[in-house]
Design a protein around this motif. Structure first.
Motif, PDB file in Angstrom:
ATOM      1  N   GLU A  46       0.831  -1.198   0.000  1.00 34.47           N
ATOM      2  CA  GLU A  46       0.000   0.000   0.000  1.00 34.47           C
ATOM      3  C   GLU A  46       0.868   1.252   0.000  1.00 34.47           C
ATOM      4  OE1 GLU A  46      -2.356   0.220   3.562  1.00 34.47           O
ATOM      5  OE2 GLU A  46      -0.614   0.250   4.877  1.00 34.47           O
ATOM      6  N   LEU A  47       0.309   2.300  -0.583  1.00 34.85           N
ATOM      7  CA  LEU A  47       0.996   3.578  -0.586  1.00 34.85           C
ATOM      8  C   LEU A  47       0.989   4.171   0.823  1.00 34.85           C
ATOM      9  CD1 LEU A  47       2.250   6.040  -2.103  1.00 34.85           C
ATOM     10  CD2 LEU A  47      -0.098   6.897  -2.324  1.00 34.85           C
ATOM     11  N   VAL A  48       2.148   4.642   1.267  1.00 37.17           N
ATOM     12  CA  VAL A  48       2.251   5.347   2.538  1.00 37.17           C
ATOM     13  C   VAL A  48       2.248   6.855   2.288  1.00 37.17           C
ATOM     14  CG1 VAL A  48       3.670   5.741   4.573  1.00 37.17           C
ATOM     15  CG2 VAL A  48       3.524   3.445   3.584  1.00 37.17           C
ATOM     16  N   ALA A  49       3.155   7.284   1.428  1.00 38.38           N
ATOM     17  CA  ALA A  49       3.262   8.716   1.116  1.00 38.38           C
ATOM     18  C   ALA A  49       4.058   8.874  -0.171  1.00 38.38           C
ATOM     19  CB  ALA A  49       3.942   9.478   2.250  1.00 38.38           C
ATOM     20  N   ALA A  50       3.773   9.944  -0.885  1.00 38.44           N
ATOM     21  CA  ALA A  50       4.510  10.266  -2.098  1.00 38.44           C
ATOM     22  C   ALA A  50       4.643  11.777  -2.191  1.00 38.44           C
ATOM     23  CB  ALA A  50       3.804   9.716  -3.332  1.00 38.44           C
ATOM     24  N   ILE A  51       5.660  12.210  -2.934  1.00 41.05           N
ATOM     25  CA  ILE A  51       5.894  13.645  -3.059  1.00 41.05           C
ATOM     26  C   ILE A  51       6.383  13.950  -4.463  1.00 41.05           C
ATOM     27  CG2 ILE A  51       8.236  13.414  -2.121  1.00 41.05           C
ATOM     28  CD1 ILE A  51       7.791  16.207  -0.818  1.00 41.05           C
ATOM     29  N   GLU A  52       5.799  14.976  -5.042  1.00 43.77           N
ATOM     30  CA  GLU A  52       6.180  15.409  -6.380  1.00 43.77           C
ATOM     31  C   GLU A  52       7.439  16.283  -6.302  1.00 43.77           C
ATOM     32  OE1 GLU A  52       2.835  17.321  -8.139  1.00 43.77           O
ATOM     33  OE2 GLU A  52       1.524  15.595  -7.863  1.00 43.77           O
ATOM     34  N   SER A  53       8.060  16.485  -7.442  1.00 43.95           N
ATOM     35  CA  SER A  53       9.293  17.266  -7.455  1.00 43.95           C
ATOM     36  C   SER A  53       9.061  18.688  -6.978  1.00 43.95           C
ATOM     37  CB  SER A  53       9.898  17.277  -8.863  1.00 43.95           C
ATOM     38  OG  SER A  53       8.971  17.813  -9.797  1.00 43.95           O
ATOM     39  N   GLY A  54       7.840  19.190  -7.153  1.00 48.85           N
ATOM     40  CA  GLY A  54       7.516  20.532  -6.685  1.00 48.85           C
ATOM     41  C   GLY A  54       7.220  20.612  -5.205  1.00 48.85           C
ATOM     42  N   GLY A  55       7.173  19.446  -4.558  1.00 48.56           N
ATOM     43  CA  GLY A  55       7.019  19.422  -3.107  1.00 48.56           C
ATOM     44  C   GLY A  55       5.635  19.077  -2.607  1.00 48.56           C
ATOM     45  N   THR A  56       4.675  18.828  -3.481  1.00 44.62           N
ATOM     46  CA  THR A  56       3.321  18.492  -3.038  1.00 44.62           C
ATOM     47  C   THR A  56       3.280  17.059  -2.518  1.00 44.62           C
ATOM     48  OG1 THR A  56       2.378  19.970  -4.685  1.00 44.62           O
ATOM     49  CG2 THR A  56       0.914  18.321  -3.717  1.00 44.62           C
ATOM     50  N   PRO A  57       2.909  16.866  -1.234  1.00 43.35           N
ATOM     51  CA  PRO A  57       2.874  15.525  -0.680  1.00 43.35           C
ATOM     52  C   PRO A  57       1.481  14.901  -0.757  1.00 43.35           C
ATOM     53  CG  PRO A  57       2.676  17.100   1.100  1.00 43.35           C
ATOM     54  CD  PRO A  57       2.715  17.886  -0.183  1.00 43.35           C
ATOM     55  N   ASN A  58       1.475  13.594  -0.653  1.00 39.46           N
ATOM     56  CA  ASN A  58       0.225  12.850  -0.604  1.00 39.46           C
ATOM     57  C   ASN A  58       0.412  11.743   0.425  1.00 39.46           C
ATOM     58  OD1 ASN A  58      -2.328  11.792  -1.342  1.00 39.46           O
ATOM     59  ND2 ASN A  58      -1.347  10.338  -2.726  1.00 39.46           N
ATOM     60  N   TYR A  59      -0.532  11.607   1.368  1.00 35.49           N
ATOM     61  CA  TYR A  59      -0.401  10.646   2.451  1.00 35.49           C
ATOM     62  C   TYR A  59      -1.589   9.696   2.501  1.00 35.49           C
ATOM     63  CZ  TYR A  59       3.079  13.887   4.354  1.00 35.49           C
ATOM     64  OH  TYR A  59       4.177  14.703   4.529  1.00 35.49           O
ATOM     65  N   ALA A  60      -1.308   8.480   2.934  1.00 30.69           N
ATOM     66  CA  ALA A  60      -2.396   7.570   3.283  1.00 30.69           C
ATOM     67  C   ALA A  60      -3.078   8.105   4.529  1.00 30.69           C
ATOM     68  CB  ALA A  60      -1.845   6.171   3.543  1.00 30.69           C
ATOM     69  N   ASP A  61      -4.378   7.905   4.630  1.00 32.32           N
ATOM     70  CA  ASP A  61      -5.118   8.410   5.786  1.00 32.32           C
ATOM     71  C   ASP A  61      -4.551   7.874   7.098  1.00 32.32           C
ATOM     72  OD1 ASP A  61      -8.401   8.371   4.174  1.00 32.32           O
ATOM     73  OD2 ASP A  61      -6.805   9.872   4.181  1.00 32.32           O
ATOM     74  N   SER A  62      -4.048   6.656   7.081  1.00 33.74           N
ATOM     75  CA  SER A  62      -3.576   6.016   8.310  1.00 33.74           C
ATOM     76  C   SER A  62      -2.316   6.657   8.880  1.00 33.74           C
ATOM     77  CB  SER A  62      -3.318   4.528   8.053  1.00 33.74           C
ATOM     78  OG  SER A  62      -2.357   4.358   7.033  1.00 33.74           O
ATOM     79  N   VAL A  63      -1.613   7.460   8.085  1.00 28.62           N
ATOM     80  CA  VAL A  63      -0.363   8.050   8.571  1.00 28.62           C
ATOM     81  C   VAL A  63      -0.409   9.576   8.639  1.00 28.62           C
ATOM     82  CG1 VAL A  63       0.900   6.091   7.620  1.00 28.62           C
ATOM     83  CG2 VAL A  63       0.798   8.239   6.329  1.00 28.62           C
ATOM     84  N   LYS A  64      -1.501  10.163   8.201  1.00 26.76           N
ATOM     85  CA  LYS A  64      -1.612  11.630   8.226  1.00 26.76           C
ATOM     86  C   LYS A  64      -1.438  12.145   9.641  1.00 26.76           C
ATOM     87  CE  LYS A  64      -4.495  12.398   4.127  1.00 26.76           C
ATOM     88  NZ  LYS A  64      -5.841  12.766   3.628  1.00 26.76           N
ATOM     89  N   GLY A  65      -0.634  13.194   9.772  1.00 19.64           N
ATOM     90  CA  GLY A  65      -0.397  13.782  11.077  1.00 19.64           C
ATOM     91  C   GLY A  65       0.727  13.126  11.850  1.00 19.64           C
TER      92      GLY A  65
END
Length: 121
Positions: A46-65
């Protein structure tokens, strides 16, 4: 050939912290995005987190915060700061990068070898 090398896994007590890092090496024009997946025994990756080269992050709900992803574009390195770890975070964590080797080539996915994170209760 592109290689992703991970560091930072280990054993920690619940509530503790770990920091993972992953560096992409080889002939690389661009990496976008870079991120972390995890796979626990008997479960799908499963995806945990990803980040684009411009710095925009994306998180799984289970790890947010609790988890923070960041990257150093000049070093083709992505980091995952994991705080307030829980036993359910126990898994093998895999670095992932979508890489373009030269400007006019398509994007390809590459994976690290995986690093074990174990959180004891």
């Amino acid at each position: 050939q592109v290689q992703l090398v991970e560091f930072g896994g280990g054993l920690v007590q619940a509530g503790g912290s770990l920091r993972l890092s992953c560096t992409a090496s080889g002939i690389i024009f661009s990496t976008n995005p870079m991120g972390w997946f995890r796979q626990a025994p008997g479960k799908q990756r499963e995806l945990v987190a990803a980040i684009e080269s411009g710095g925009t992050p994306n998180y799984a709900d289970s790890v947010k915060g609790r988890f923070t992803i960041s990257r150093d574009n000049a070093k083709n390195t992505v980091y995952l700061q994991m705080n307030s770890l829980k036993p359910e975070d126990t898994a093998v964590y895999y670095c992932n990068a979508r890489v373009k080797l030269v400007r006019d080539m398509p994007w390809y996915d590459y994976w690290g070898q995986g690093t074990q994170v174990t959180v004891s209760s």
